[in-house]
Design a protein around this motif. Structure first.
Motif, PDB file in Angstrom:
ATOM      1  N   LEU A   1      48.587  54.467  69.204  1.00 57.05           N
ATOM      2  CA  LEU A   1      48.857  55.624  68.356  1.00 57.05           C
ATOM      3  C   LEU A   1      49.350  56.841  69.149  1.00 57.05           C
ATOM      4  O   LEU A   1      49.660  57.871  68.552  1.00 57.05           O
TER       5      LEU A   1
ATOM      6  N   TYR B   1      47.049  67.494  59.378  1.00 57.79           N
ATOM      7  CA  TYR B   1      46.760  66.214  60.021  1.00 57.79           C
ATOM      8  C   TYR B   1      45.375  65.687  59.625  1.00 57.79           C
ATOM      9  O   TYR B   1      44.599  65.222  60.453  1.00 57.79           O
TER      10      TYR B   1
ATOM     11  N   TRP C   1      54.195  63.044  68.841  1.00 56.85           N
ATOM     12  CA  TRP C   1      55.095  63.743  67.915  1.00 56.85           C
ATOM     13  C   TRP C   1      54.361  64.902  67.231  1.00 56.85           C
ATOM     14  O   TRP C   1      54.909  65.999  67.097  1.00 56.85           O
ATOM     15  N   GLN C   2      53.124  64.655  66.800  1.00 63.14           N
ATOM     16  CA  GLN C   2      52.345  65.711  66.155  1.00 63.14           C
ATOM     17  C   GLN C   2      52.092  66.864  67.132  1.00 63.14           C
ATOM     18  O   GLN C   2      52.181  68.041  66.755  1.00 63.14           O
TER      19      GLN C   2
ATOM     20  N   GLN D   1      52.760  58.467  68.084  1.00 63.67           N
ATOM     21  CA  GLN D   1      52.643  59.256  66.858  1.00 63.67           C
ATOM     22  C   GLN D   1      51.918  60.571  67.136  1.00 63.67           C
ATOM     23  O   GLN D   1      52.319  61.631  66.653  1.00 63.67           O
TER      24      GLN D   1
END
Length: 256
Positions: free
Chosen positions: A112, A38, A118-119, A115
């Motif tokens: 954000l 990431y 999900w990470q 997203q």
């Protein structure tokens, strides 16, 4: 042995389990710091290391707490991991969001969050899977190497007929003022109370399954769970009920 004694054989002490969990999380955090996923690889190594240690240990602690409460109610291996990972994603996502802003200087952009969620779920799934596999392997290894105590069943076995005295002990079932002893050489009734049988088998390697059932650990072949209680399939095709009050010891022994 009864449920309480059996758990001492197959379950490490609480402080030891906590130490192993912490060691696992530290190892995973260090690995993530080395890999730098990431886009954290561009971050200075000291900051990146501290970041991933805080992230993994913090998220893992939340996951462990959820797993010991919510997860304990889910019998199957993968559904339990997925459910725990999804549940922990909810509180861990804002934690990581704040950590990113404080340690990595990332801008606070609420749009954000999906997203980031999900990470967080992906990492949570990895952490909880590795933890579950590690504990499953520990439980299975302990189950295999823990030998039955040679004298643990002696007093109880002397009550049996000559044909079954040296047979493999499968289970003991209460029947009114008698107990039915199941062995691989058949079953027979003994004139004794179930509580007396449990006392004589207190040091044997087995589990209390129900208010009227005890089973030798090595005779348990499978456990099917349903709403907290369940059924244990034993050697010889015997099926015994598992009550809610006795389920915890079996779950800790790896029957999930």
């Amino acid at each position: 042995m009864n449920g309480a004694t059996g758990s001492r054989v197959v379950r490490p002490r609480a402080w030891r389990r906590l130490a192993i969990d912490l060691l696992l999380l530290v190892g995973l955090g260090a690995l993530m710091a080395v890999l730098g996923p990431y886009r954290t690889l561009d971050t200075p190594a000291p900051v990146r290391t501290v970041y991933w240690l805080i992230a993994v240990i913090g998220a893992g602690t939340v996951g462990i707490l959820i797993d010991e409460t919510l997860g304990a109610r889910i019998a199957r291996f993968w559904p339990r991991i997925v459910a725990v990972s999804l549940a922990m994603t909810i509180p861990v996502t804002p934690f990581i969001y704040t950590l990113n802003a404080v340690m990595l200087g990332l801008p606070r952009r609420a749009w954000l969050m999906p997203q980031l969620g999900w990470q967080v779920f992906v990492v949570s799934l990895l952490v909880m899977t590795l933890r579950a596999l590690a504990w499953r392997r520990t439980v299975e290894t302990r189950t295999i190497i823990a030998p039955p105590l040679p004298e643990a069943e002696r007093t109880f076995r002397l009550r049996l007929s000559a044909r079954r005295r040296g047979a493999r002990l499968v289970a003991v079932e209460a029947e009114d003022h008698y107990v039915r002893v199941h062995t691989d050489a058949g079953s027979e009734l003994l004139a004794m109370r179930f509580s007396e049988a449990l006392d004589e088998l207190a040091d044997a390697y087995g589990y209390r399954l129900h208010r009227s059932w005890w089973a030798a650990a090595e005779a348990i072949e499978a456990v099917r769970w349903k709403r907290g209680s369940g059924e244990a399939r034993l050697a010889g095709g015997i099926v015994a009920p598992v009550s809610r009050s006795c389920a915890a010891d079996l779950r800790r022994a790896g029957w999930r």
